[in-house]
Motif scaffolding. Structure first.
Motif, PDB file in Angstrom:
ATOM      1  N   LEU A 153      29.134  39.300  35.716  1.00 19.80           N
ATOM      2  CA  LEU A 153      30.353  39.133  34.938  1.00 19.80           C
ATOM      3  C   LEU A 153      31.187  37.984  35.469  1.00 19.80           C
ATOM      4  CD1 LEU A 153      32.908  40.499  36.703  1.00 19.80           C
ATOM      5  CD2 LEU A 153      31.761  42.586  36.012  1.00 19.80           C
ATOM      6  N   GLN A 154      32.016  37.464  34.586  1.00 22.06           N
ATOM      7  CA  GLN A 154      32.949  36.412  34.954  1.00 22.06           C
ATOM      8  C   GLN A 154      34.293  37.045  35.238  1.00 22.06           C
ATOM      9  OE1 GLN A 154      33.159  33.082  32.237  1.00 22.06           O
ATOM     10  NE2 GLN A 154      35.201  32.510  32.952  1.00 22.06           N
ATOM     11  N   HIS A 155      34.788  36.843  36.449  1.00 25.44           N
ATOM     12  CA  HIS A 155      36.097  37.369  36.825  1.00 25.44           C
ATOM     13  C   HIS A 155      36.927  36.195  37.290  1.00 25.44           C
ATOM     14  CE1 HIS A 155      38.986  40.409  37.841  1.00 25.44           C
ATOM     15  NE2 HIS A 155      39.046  40.024  39.097  1.00 25.44           N
ATOM     16  N   HIS A 186      24.250  31.137  45.583  1.00 28.27           N
ATOM     17  CA  HIS A 186      25.303  31.157  46.605  1.00 28.27           C
ATOM     18  C   HIS A 186      26.676  31.564  46.050  1.00 28.27           C
ATOM     19  CE1 HIS A 186      22.293  29.110  48.989  1.00 28.27           C
ATOM     20  NE2 HIS A 186      22.220  28.152  48.075  1.00 28.27           N
ATOM     21  N   PRO A 187      26.799  32.732  45.445  1.00 30.55           N
ATOM     22  CA  PRO A 187      28.107  33.172  44.938  1.00 30.55           C
ATOM     23  C   PRO A 187      29.070  33.456  46.089  1.00 30.55           C
ATOM     24  CG  PRO A 187      26.566  34.997  44.876  1.00 30.55           C
ATOM     25  CD  PRO A 187      25.768  33.798  45.271  1.00 30.55           C
ATOM     26  N   ARG A 188      30.356  33.251  45.835  1.00 29.84           N
ATOM     27  CA  ARG A 188      31.341  33.555  46.875  1.00 29.84           C
ATOM     28  C   ARG A 188      31.421  35.056  47.132  1.00 29.84           C
ATOM     29  NH1 ARG A 188      37.113  31.169  46.485  1.00 29.84           N
ATOM     30  NH2 ARG A 188      37.138  32.261  44.467  1.00 29.84           N
ATOM     31  N   LEU A 189      31.179  35.838  46.084  1.00 26.52           N
ATOM     32  CA  LEU A 189      31.307  37.292  46.198  1.00 26.52           C
ATOM     33  C   LEU A 189      30.189  37.957  45.418  1.00 26.52           C
ATOM     34  CD1 LEU A 189      32.934  39.840  47.022  1.00 26.52           C
ATOM     35  CD2 LEU A 189      34.272  39.545  44.914  1.00 26.52           C
ATOM     36  N   ARG A 190      29.574  38.952  46.008  1.00 28.69           N
ATOM     37  CA  ARG A 190      28.582  39.766  45.317  1.00 28.69           C
ATOM     38  C   ARG A 190      28.865  41.225  45.658  1.00 28.69           C
ATOM     39  NH1 ARG A 190      26.726  37.460  49.874  1.00 28.69           N
ATOM     40  NH2 ARG A 190      25.204  38.584  51.170  1.00 28.69           N
ATOM     41  N   ILE A 191      28.492  42.124  44.733  1.00 31.30           N
ATOM     42  CA  ILE A 191      28.844  43.536  44.876  1.00 31.30           C
ATOM     43  C   ILE A 191      27.607  44.390  44.710  1.00 31.30           C
ATOM     44  CG2 ILE A 191      30.239  45.430  43.932  1.00 31.30           C
ATOM     45  CD1 ILE A 191      32.246  43.365  42.977  1.00 31.30           C
ATOM     46  N   ARG A 192      27.498  45.385  45.561  1.00 33.05           N
ATOM     47  CA  ARG A 192      26.421  46.379  45.438  1.00 33.05           C
ATOM     48  C   ARG A 192      27.045  47.764  45.312  1.00 33.05           C
ATOM     49  NH1 ARG A 192      23.085  45.861  50.122  1.00 33.05           N
ATOM     50  NH2 ARG A 192      21.638  44.535  48.926  1.00 33.05           N
ATOM     51  N   PHE A 193      26.752  48.444  44.218  1.00 33.86           N
ATOM     52  CA  PHE A 193      27.194  49.820  44.016  1.00 33.86           C
ATOM     53  C   PHE A 193      26.095  50.772  44.473  1.00 33.86           C
ATOM     54  CE2 PHE A 193      29.624  47.526  40.717  1.00 33.86           C
ATOM     55  CZ  PHE A 193      30.904  47.957  41.025  1.00 33.86           C
ATOM     56  N   SER A 194      26.480  51.764  45.262  1.00 37.45           N
ATOM     57  CA  SER A 194      25.527  52.765  45.750  1.00 37.45           C
ATOM     58  C   SER A 194      26.332  53.973  46.209  1.00 37.45           C
ATOM     59  CB  SER A 194      24.698  52.201  46.901  1.00 37.45           C
ATOM     60  OG  SER A 194      25.508  52.042  48.068  1.00 37.45           O
ATOM     61  N   PHE A 195      25.686  54.883  46.934  1.00 36.97           N
ATOM     62  CA  PHE A 195      26.403  56.025  47.510  1.00 36.97           C
ATOM     63  C   PHE A 195      26.675  55.806  48.999  1.00 36.97           C
ATOM     64  CE2 PHE A 195      26.805  58.083  43.762  1.00 36.97           C
ATOM     65  CZ  PHE A 195      26.941  59.459  43.795  1.00 36.97           C
ATOM     66  N   PHE A 212      39.534  45.580  44.201  1.00 35.42           N
ATOM     67  CA  PHE A 212      38.890  45.026  45.397  1.00 35.42           C
ATOM     68  C   PHE A 212      38.515  43.558  45.174  1.00 35.42           C
ATOM     69  CE2 PHE A 212      37.207  49.606  45.880  1.00 35.42           C
ATOM     70  CZ  PHE A 212      38.375  49.994  46.519  1.00 35.42           C
ATOM     71  N   MET A 213      38.025  43.234  43.970  1.00 35.35           N
ATOM     72  CA  MET A 213      37.656  41.852  43.665  1.00 35.35           C
ATOM     73  C   MET A 213      38.866  40.930  43.788  1.00 35.35           C
ATOM     74  SD  MET A 213      35.180  41.885  40.328  1.00 35.35           S
ATOM     75  CE  MET A 213      34.226  43.345  39.964  1.00 35.35           C
ATOM     76  N   ASP A 214      39.978  41.344  43.206  1.00 34.75           N
ATOM     77  CA  ASP A 214      41.184  40.514  43.260  1.00 34.75           C
ATOM     78  C   ASP A 214      41.603  40.252  44.695  1.00 34.75           C
ATOM     79  OD1 ASP A 214      41.314  40.407  40.497  1.00 34.75           O
ATOM     80  OD2 ASP A 214      42.704  42.088  40.327  1.00 34.75           O
ATOM     81  N   LYS A 215      41.560  41.281  45.512  1.00 37.61           N
ATOM     82  CA  LYS A 215      41.963  41.127  46.909  1.00 37.61           C
ATOM     83  C   LYS A 215      41.032  40.163  47.646  1.00 37.61           C
ATOM     84  CE  LYS A 215      42.898  43.797  51.134  1.00 37.61           C
ATOM     85  NZ  LYS A 215      44.210  43.130  51.306  1.00 37.61           N
ATOM     86  N   LEU A 216      39.730  40.317  47.440  1.00 35.11           N
ATOM     87  CA  LEU A 216      38.761  39.469  48.143  1.00 35.11           C
ATOM     88  C   LEU A 216      38.823  38.040  47.630  1.00 35.11           C
ATOM     89  CD1 LEU A 216      35.739  41.929  48.314  1.00 35.11           C
ATOM     90  CD2 LEU A 216      37.085  41.080  50.241  1.00 35.11           C
ATOM     91  N   GLN A 217      39.030  37.846  46.314  1.00 38.42           N
ATOM     92  CA  GLN A 217      39.126  36.495  45.792  1.00 38.42           C
ATOM     93  C   GLN A 217      40.324  35.761  46.375  1.00 38.42           C
ATOM     94  OE1 GLN A 217      38.886  37.566  41.578  1.00 38.42           O
ATOM     95  NE2 GLN A 217      37.072  36.284  41.381  1.00 38.42           N
TER      96      GLN A 217
END
Length: 445
Positions: free
Chosen positions: A374-376, A404-413, A436-441
């Protein structure tokens, strides 16, 4: 019991806006649109006047006679027991897709009677617009989209203390074990019942799984009645076949939609209208592959490759005839479909935060796939979804090495943590992932 819905806050903000436009509320059947509008009316107005074009077809004549809001309101006053007073009465037009003239009247309420608060809703508005060539008064209405109950809303009703802890999180750090365990328990319960309000109330009211299953089955049968009532005759068997093929499509290791799963020899041109009908009804989401993660993502869509998900994970489970107890058994043998349920639930969390946009996915070949891209703001963010605690696989690493994205996310348990560009986000916190994305960006700028 009643579930506190976030859309009520959006309604309240709209009420105080300058230059306010009538709201056109869109969303699938049985997600609580009418309840939300009436609740808003009770809480924020002295009076609430509801006009249902499905139950009161005689209302259509009111809008066929005149386009003047003042004339229309005088006629409508004959159909309600409450006074219609500007600023004190919420006017609700329900099932507005049944009356094109009422839909067009929203333009004149905006231009000639902005002092009145008007909300219109239509469960199958998208279907009606396409089928009847109806026009929506673009620029004259405020379109809002409503979705099934989110896990955020579910948790607020089921465990307020845990909800408050999560909602107050300021940083990204490991959650205390007691909070994390409660989150996982409630999230598994949510996966079982999904976000249809009646099913959620049945589960949280401890009415038993038999009641939950009956509620979900009733909704599925209502959806199928809509096929017969609102679809073209030639499309009804195709819509039915597509809808019932959904569990089989998602049970494949490669979840790309394959027409021959619907019917041997099926061709895309024969089923495109049926797919669009299900999309317009809000019953499915179609996620297209991208050839590369470039801006804008829509420029890199491969329209021949897509995945299809259900609007609600509870309905998907019931459609697949998957017993609730199997989903709660960690050792159950439904590996592929467990992954499908995880992906569907994450998408269900993302949709209310995307303001009508649809994410994409990236799968250059059979060896790698990123479930959602997604584009954020100006960043393109890959989202990998893993069921439970299994985070093996190289797809996210392959993507990272190529782009080489600045941010990547993994959803899991696994618990919440951030390390060198990778946010490991527990699936139950997907509804808070944009926070969380906003804070990290901000930190990465």
């Amino acid at each position: 019991m009643e579930i506190e819905r976030d859309i009520i806050k959006a309604f309240k903000a709209w009420k105080e806006e300058n230059g306010r436009k009538p709201i056109l509320l869109k969303g699938a059947r049985q997600i609580g649109k009418t309840w939300a509008m009436e609740t808003f009316g009770r809480e924020c107005f002295k009076y609430c006047a509801k006009f249902d074009f499905d139950r009161q077809p005689e209302l259509k004549s009111v809008f066929q006679i005149s386009k003047s809001p003042q004339r229309i309101l005088k006629e409508l006053a004959l159909y309600t027991d409450v006074p219609i007073i500007a600023g004190k009465t919420l006017i609700i037009f329900d099932e507005i897709q049944e009356c094109e003239e009422a839909l067009n009247s929203l333009k004149y309420f905006y231009e000639d009677a902005p002092e009145y608060h008007v909300i219109a809703a239509g469960s199958l508005l998208g279907v009606a617009v396409r089928r009847r060539s109806m026009t929506v008064p673009v620029g004259k209405v405020r379109i809002m989209r409503m979705y099934p109950i989110t896990f955020r809303e579910f948790l607020r009703a089921s465990d307020r203390k845990t909800y408050d802890f999560v909602d107050d999180l300021q940083g990204i750090q490991h959650l205390p074990e007691i909070i994390f365990n409660k989150l996982k328990t409630e999230y598994r319960r949510y996966l079982v019942c999904g976000g249809m309000p009646e099913a959620v109330i049945s589960l949280l009211g401890n009415q038993g799984m038999a009641t939950v299953e009956n509620v979900l089955q009733d909704i599925l049968e209502l959806y199928e009645l809509d096929f017969a009532k609102y679809a073209e005759s030639k499309d009804i068997p195709r819509i039915h076949a597509l809808w019932h093929s959904l569990p089989a499509q998602l049970a494949k290791e490669n979840r790309k939609f394959v027409y021959k799963v619907v019917k041997p020899g099926a061709r895309s041109k024969d089923y495109e209208d049926a797919l669009m009908w299900l999309e317009d009804a809000g019953m499915i989401y179609r996620i297209f592959n991208i050839t590369k993660p470039g801006l804008p993502l829509s420029a890199y869509e491969d329209i021949s490759a897509f995945k299809v998900y259900a609007c609600d994970c509870g309905l998907l489970r019931r459609l697949a005839h998957l017993p609730a107890q199997v989903m709660l058994d960690y050792n159950a043998n439904y590996t592929e479909f467990k992954g499908s349920m995880a992906e569907n639930a994450i998408l269900q969390s993302l949709m209310p935060m995307l303001n009508g946009d649809i994410p994409h996915y990236w799968s250059p070949d059979s060896r790698a796939e990123i479930e959602f891209v997604l584009q954020h703001e100006a960043d393109i963010i890959p989202l990998e979804v893993k069921a439970e605690n299994c985070v093996s696989g190289r797809s996210l690493s392959v993507y990272n090495e190529r782009f080489h994205p600045r941010l990547r996310i993994r959803f899991s348990f696994l618990n919440l943590q951030y390390n060198e560009g990778l946010l490991s986000c527990p699936s139950p916190l997907a509804d808070w992932s944009f926070k969380f994305m906003d804070k990290l960006q901000q930190e990465l700028r």
